[in-house]
Design a protein around this motif. Structure first.
Motif, PDB file in Angstrom:
ATOM      1  N   VAL A  12       0.841  -1.202   0.000  1.00  0.00           N
ATOM      2  CA  VAL A  12       0.000   0.000   0.000  1.00  0.00           C
ATOM      3  C   VAL A  12       0.875   1.251   0.000  1.00  0.00           C
ATOM      4  O   VAL A  12       0.627   2.203  -0.752  1.00  0.00           O
ATOM      5  CB  VAL A  12      -0.958   0.000   1.214  1.00  0.00           C
ATOM      6  CG1 VAL A  12      -1.669   1.339   1.329  1.00  0.00           C
ATOM      7  CG2 VAL A  12      -1.955  -1.132   1.107  1.00  0.00           C
ATOM      8  N   VAL A  48       0.935   4.389  -2.919  1.00  0.00           N
ATOM      9  CA  VAL A  48       0.696   5.822  -2.742  1.00  0.00           C
ATOM     10  C   VAL A  48       1.974   6.639  -2.906  1.00  0.00           C
ATOM     11  O   VAL A  48       1.986   7.830  -2.601  1.00  0.00           O
ATOM     12  CB  VAL A  48       0.024   6.134  -1.384  1.00  0.00           C
ATOM     13  CG1 VAL A  48      -1.327   5.467  -1.298  1.00  0.00           C
ATOM     14  CG2 VAL A  48       0.910   5.730  -0.222  1.00  0.00           C
ATOM     15  N   ARG A  81      -7.516  -0.686  -0.846  1.00  0.00           N
ATOM     16  CA  ARG A  81      -6.143  -0.731  -0.316  1.00  0.00           C
ATOM     17  C   ARG A  81      -5.865   0.320   0.738  1.00  0.00           C
ATOM     18  O   ARG A  81      -5.148   1.293   0.511  1.00  0.00           O
ATOM     19  CB  ARG A  81      -5.109  -0.576  -1.438  1.00  0.00           C
ATOM     20  CG  ARG A  81      -5.307  -1.438  -2.655  1.00  0.00           C
ATOM     21  CD  ARG A  81      -5.351  -2.901  -2.338  1.00  0.00           C
ATOM     22  NE  ARG A  81      -4.162  -3.418  -1.715  1.00  0.00           N
ATOM     23  CZ  ARG A  81      -3.142  -3.966  -2.371  1.00  0.00           C
ATOM     24  NH1 ARG A  81      -3.187  -4.074  -3.673  1.00  0.00           N
ATOM     25  NH2 ARG A  81      -2.102  -4.429  -1.734  1.00  0.00           N
ATOM     26  N   PHE A  82      -6.384   0.119   1.941  1.00  0.00           N
ATOM     27  CA  PHE A  82      -6.060   1.019   3.050  1.00  0.00           C
ATOM     28  C   PHE A  82      -5.101   0.343   4.019  1.00  0.00           C
ATOM     29  O   PHE A  82      -4.911  -0.870   3.987  1.00  0.00           O
ATOM     30  CB  PHE A  82      -7.331   1.401   3.818  1.00  0.00           C
ATOM     31  CG  PHE A  82      -8.272   2.241   3.027  1.00  0.00           C
ATOM     32  CD1 PHE A  82      -7.885   3.475   2.540  1.00  0.00           C
ATOM     33  CD2 PHE A  82      -9.563   1.797   2.764  1.00  0.00           C
ATOM     34  CE1 PHE A  82      -8.751   4.254   1.798  1.00  0.00           C
ATOM     35  CE2 PHE A  82     -10.436   2.574   2.031  1.00  0.00           C
ATOM     36  CZ  PHE A  82     -10.039   3.795   1.541  1.00  0.00           C
ATOM     37  N   LEU A  83      -4.526   1.156   4.889  1.00  0.00           N
ATOM     38  CA  LEU A  83      -3.790   0.617   6.036  1.00  0.00           C
ATOM     39  C   LEU A  83      -4.796   0.507   7.177  1.00  0.00           C
ATOM     40  O   LEU A  83      -5.264   1.521   7.696  1.00  0.00           O
ATOM     41  CB  LEU A  83      -2.633   1.548   6.425  1.00  0.00           C
ATOM     42  CG  LEU A  83      -1.520   1.688   5.395  1.00  0.00           C
ATOM     43  CD1 LEU A  83      -0.412   2.595   5.925  1.00  0.00           C
ATOM     44  CD2 LEU A  83      -0.953   0.332   5.020  1.00  0.00           C
ATOM     45  N   HIS A  87      -4.721  -0.186  10.224  1.00  0.00           N
ATOM     46  CA  HIS A  87      -4.445   0.258  11.587  1.00  0.00           C
ATOM     47  C   HIS A  87      -4.465   1.775  11.732  1.00  0.00           C
ATOM     48  O   HIS A  87      -4.298   2.291  12.824  1.00  0.00           O
ATOM     49  CB  HIS A  87      -3.108  -0.294  12.069  1.00  0.00           C
ATOM     50  CG  HIS A  87      -1.929   0.254  11.306  1.00  0.00           C
ATOM     51  ND1 HIS A  87      -1.607  -0.174  10.036  1.00  0.00           N
ATOM     52  CD2 HIS A  87      -1.026   1.189  11.630  1.00  0.00           C
ATOM     53  CE1 HIS A  87      -0.545   0.481   9.630  1.00  0.00           C
ATOM     54  NE2 HIS A  87      -0.173   1.320  10.567  1.00  0.00           N
ATOM     55  N   LEU A  88      -4.661   2.478  10.611  1.00  0.00           N
ATOM     56  CA  LEU A  88      -4.671   3.936  10.683  1.00  0.00           C
ATOM     57  C   LEU A  88      -6.089   4.463  10.457  1.00  0.00           C
ATOM     58  O   LEU A  88      -6.821   3.936   9.623  1.00  0.00           O
ATOM     59  CB  LEU A  88      -3.763   4.531   9.606  1.00  0.00           C
ATOM     60  CG  LEU A  88      -2.261   4.434   9.794  1.00  0.00           C
ATOM     61  CD1 LEU A  88      -1.560   5.213   8.682  1.00  0.00           C
ATOM     62  CD2 LEU A  88      -1.842   4.981  11.151  1.00  0.00           C
ATOM     63  N   PRO A  89      -6.486   5.525  11.191  1.00  0.00           N
ATOM     64  CA  PRO A  89      -7.812   6.111  10.974  1.00  0.00           C
ATOM     65  C   PRO A  89      -7.974   6.609   9.541  1.00  0.00           C
ATOM     66  O   PRO A  89      -6.988   6.852   8.838  1.00  0.00           O
ATOM     67  CB  PRO A  89      -7.843   7.296  11.937  1.00  0.00           C
ATOM     68  CG  PRO A  89      -6.710   7.122  12.859  1.00  0.00           C
ATOM     69  CD  PRO A  89      -5.734   6.193  12.242  1.00  0.00           C
ATOM     70  N   ASP A  97      -5.985   9.649   8.387  1.00  0.00           N
ATOM     71  CA  ASP A  97      -4.566   9.386   8.143  1.00  0.00           C
ATOM     72  C   ASP A  97      -4.369   8.614   6.850  1.00  0.00           C
ATOM     73  O   ASP A  97      -3.383   8.808   6.134  1.00  0.00           O
ATOM     74  CB  ASP A  97      -3.960   8.602   9.299  1.00  0.00           C
ATOM     75  CG  ASP A  97      -3.808   9.471  10.544  1.00  0.00           C
ATOM     76  OD1 ASP A  97      -3.937  10.705  10.403  1.00  0.00           O
ATOM     77  OD2 ASP A  97      -3.597   8.918  11.629  1.00  0.00           O
ATOM     78  N   LEU A 155      -2.235   9.762   3.573  1.00  0.00           N
ATOM     79  CA  LEU A 155      -1.036   8.929   3.418  1.00  0.00           C
ATOM     80  C   LEU A 155      -0.115   9.349   2.261  1.00  0.00           C
ATOM     81  O   LEU A 155       1.104   9.400   2.440  1.00  0.00           O
ATOM     82  CB  LEU A 155      -1.453   7.463   3.277  1.00  0.00           C
ATOM     83  CG  LEU A 155      -0.360   6.430   3.528  1.00  0.00           C
ATOM     84  CD1 LEU A 155       0.212   6.571   4.927  1.00  0.00           C
ATOM     85  CD2 LEU A 155      -0.908   5.022   3.325  1.00  0.00           C
ATOM     86  N   PRO A 156      -0.676   9.655   1.081  1.00  0.00           N
ATOM     87  CA  PRO A 156       0.238  10.059  -0.002  1.00  0.00           C
ATOM     88  C   PRO A 156       1.072  11.281   0.376  1.00  0.00           C
ATOM     89  O   PRO A 156       2.241  11.390  -0.008  1.00  0.00           O
ATOM     90  CB  PRO A 156      -0.704  10.378  -1.163  1.00  0.00           C
ATOM     91  CG  PRO A 156      -1.938   9.593  -0.877  1.00  0.00           C
ATOM     92  CD  PRO A 156      -2.064   9.588   0.617  1.00  0.00           C
ATOM     93  N   THR A 200       1.902  12.075   3.566  1.00  0.00           N
ATOM     94  CA  THR A 200       2.848  11.644   4.602  1.00  0.00           C
ATOM     95  C   THR A 200       4.082  11.009   3.983  1.00  0.00           C
ATOM     96  O   THR A 200       5.202  11.359   4.335  1.00  0.00           O
ATOM     97  CB  THR A 200       2.174  10.612   5.529  1.00  0.00           C
ATOM     98  OG1 THR A 200       0.901  11.113   5.904  1.00  0.00           O
ATOM     99  CG2 THR A 200       3.017  10.371   6.755  1.00  0.00           C
TER     100      THR A 200
END
Ligand code: ATP
Ligand code: MG
Lengths: 299, 225
Positions: free
Chosen positions: A208, A212, B88-90, B92-94, B97, B101-102, B104
């Motif tokens: 992931v 991104v 496609r998320f993470l 564990h992150l709200p 966030d 992400l891009p 960050t």
């Protein structure tokens, strides 16, 4: 790495740290391993430093003094002693030469034969203490001259029994250093395994992050920071406990000899501080290599 | 913007896509349609470099994807916003966030651009779900979050794979409006969808070309749409 990245690395980017999910188990393993290894490293370091000190002291003290023994019949002993002292005074490289008094000789024998030894009735050789100058005298030349003029003189410059002792102490020091290297290597191996496990468990996360637009460097850093910090914390605690253990050892004393001299001395107490730094560096490198390799394979 | 030349692709078995050539020019609006399993998602992946063609070439921003190293690919992904079919998320992150992400990962501090982020959250109607974790979202909420994440870097190109797959008609209209709005701001948009009603609704509002994958090839769909 540039200065800026090092600062970023140390201060950290709290947001960046969170992109990799917390991993309780590998975290605890890393903490434990680096703590235990640091604890062991403290003892290896103490051993190595103490035997180093010992080797230096023996080499130094014993090298500077020698003994001349006069084995002569009682009636010739005084004359031969005087002749030997005469020769020694003329020999370049001898700083000082002195015949031991009877009381001193008795004191040397005291531990072996007890207090009421009738020395005068025994054929005890006369001892002459020789202190070397720097540079020292030529032992072979001196022996040759003594054998001509003082038939009962035997020069003992202590090298015979000094060398094996110094050698043993030096080997002990090397063993200590090798142990520290082995501990560092074992730490690296463990951290590599833990880092591989963490990277494999986070395959999806890595995918992931890549989608991104995260670069390998960014992803690797998220893992490397974690493991380095954990190793630093674990090793600091382990080192502190190890130092406490050394601190609680009995004071150095003459009776205890080598064993009680195991503690650190003076500025030597600062040496263990290097252990957490070494631990953190080792795990930094190990994680960095593991991460770069895994990321290369995952592409 | 994106240029495919004689692209073929197979997953190791028989050829899935053959001899595709296509040029997406800046500011264009495309739909990609075709039956399930025809290769729409595969086609999208070829366009943002998740897959490399088995033959032929794909150029994005005039760069041949095959010649890019991993760092260059990362830089390119920051300029192409993608709504993945499976989001496609993470987990564990709200949500907030995840949407940021891009930013960050490209070293920008989302805290400093929180205005931007909040605006985006309300734009996709997720302001009150910002602190939820992705697994707690409904299908439609996930797709809106995915769209928000795709556009947060204001990319030049937006590739959306079934962005309305899980939502009711009303919500799909809203998402479509968001994409049309982005297109009017000059972004190049391509939407993979088999929802013909949606495509018809879009065609009445925007100049859109409809491409169809059939028999492994890309065709321009006729006026029947
Ligand atoms: N990783 C993969 N390995 C092997 N085969 C795959 C893989 N991904 C997809 N396929 C196959 O390739 C074909 C096209 O898949 P793709 O996901 O591109 O279809 P699609 O048009 O997007 O379908 P849908 O409308 O259901 O999303 C399918 O038959 C699928 O089973
Ligand atoms: Mg699909």
């Amino acid at each position: 790495m540039s200065k800026g990245t090092i600062r970023n690395f140390l201060l950290g980017d709290p947001q960046a740290d969170r992109v990799v999910p917390p991993s309780g188990f590998t975290a605890q393993l890393t903490l434990f391993v680096s703590g235990a290894m640091a604890f062991l490293a403290v003892f290896a370091l103490a051993l190595s430093l103490a035997s180093g000190r010992l080797a230096d002291r023996w080499a130094e003290e014993l090298a500077r003094s020698a003994t001349l023994r006069i084995n002569a019949p009682a009636d010739q002993r005084a004359a031969q002693t005087a002749a030997a002292l005469q020769i020694l005074r003329q020999t370049p490289g001898v700083a000082h030469a002195r015949a031991l008094t009877e009381e001193e000789q008795a004191a040397l024998l005291l531990p072996w034969f007890g207090a009421d030894l009738p020395l005068e009735d025994l054929p005890v050789p006369q001892l002459i203490e020789v202190i070397q100058d720097d540079p020292s005298y030529d032992a072979a030349g001196l022996r040759l001259r003594l054998s001509g003029e003082v038939p009962g003189a035997v020069l003992d410059d202590h090298t015979r029994w000094r060398q094996p002792l110094v050698k043993a102490a030096n080997s002990l020091r090397r063993l200590g250093l090798v142990s520290i290297l082995l501990i560092a290597g074992a730490t690296a191996a463990m951290i590599t395994l833990a880092a591989h496990a963490a990277l494999a468990a986070n395959r999806q996360v890595i995918e992931v992050l890549r989608l991104v637009g995260a670069r390998d460097r960014y992803i690797a850093q998220a893992f490397v920071r974690r493991f380095t910090l954990r190793a630093l914390i674990g090793a600091t605690v382990g080192m502190a406990l190890g130092v406490l253990g050394i601190f609680l050892l009995p004071e150095a004393s003459d009776e205890g000899g080598f064993l009680t001299g195991l503690g650190f001395q003076g500025a030597g107490w600062l040496w263990p501080v290097l252990i957490p730094i070494l631990g953190a560096s080792v795990s930094f490198l190990a994680t960095w290599i593991a991460a770069r390799r895994t990321l290369g394979e995952l592409s | 913007m994106i240029e495919l030349e004689n692209v073929a692709y197979n997953y190791g078995g028989g050829e899935l896509l053959s001899d595709l050539s296509l040029k997406l020019s800046a500011g264009s609006f495309h739909f990609l349609t075709g039956p399930s399993g025809s290769g729409k998602t595969t086609f999208m992946k070829l366009c943002y470099g998740a897959l490399l063609p088995t033959s032929g070439s794909v150029k994005v921003f005039d760069e041949d994807l095959r010649k890019l190293d991993r760092d260059q690919m990362a830089m390119l992904r920051r300029r192409v916003g993608v709504v993945h079919q499976d989001c496609r998320f993470l987990d564990h992150l709200p949500v907030a966030d995840n949407i940021a992400l891009p930013m960050t990962v490209s070293g920008r501090d989302p805290a400093q651009e929180s205005e931007n982020l909040n605006e985006l959250l309300s734009w996709v109607g997720l302001s009150d779900r910002a602190d939820a974790l992705p697994p707690e979202l409904s299908g439609g909420e996930r797709q809106r979050a995915a769209l928000a994440r795709a556009v947060i870097m204001s990319p030049d190109v937006i590739l959306a794979d079934e962005p309305t797959g899980n939502v009711d008609w009303e919500m799909s209209q809203r998402l479509l409006q968001l994409l049309i709005e982005l297109n009017k701001m000059g972004k190049t948009v391509m939407i993979a969808s088999h929802d013909l009603a949606l495509i018809r609704a879009a065609k009445s509002q925007v100049q859109a070309r409809v491409l169809r994958i059939s028999n492994r090839r890309l065709q321009l769909a006729g006026a029947d749409l």
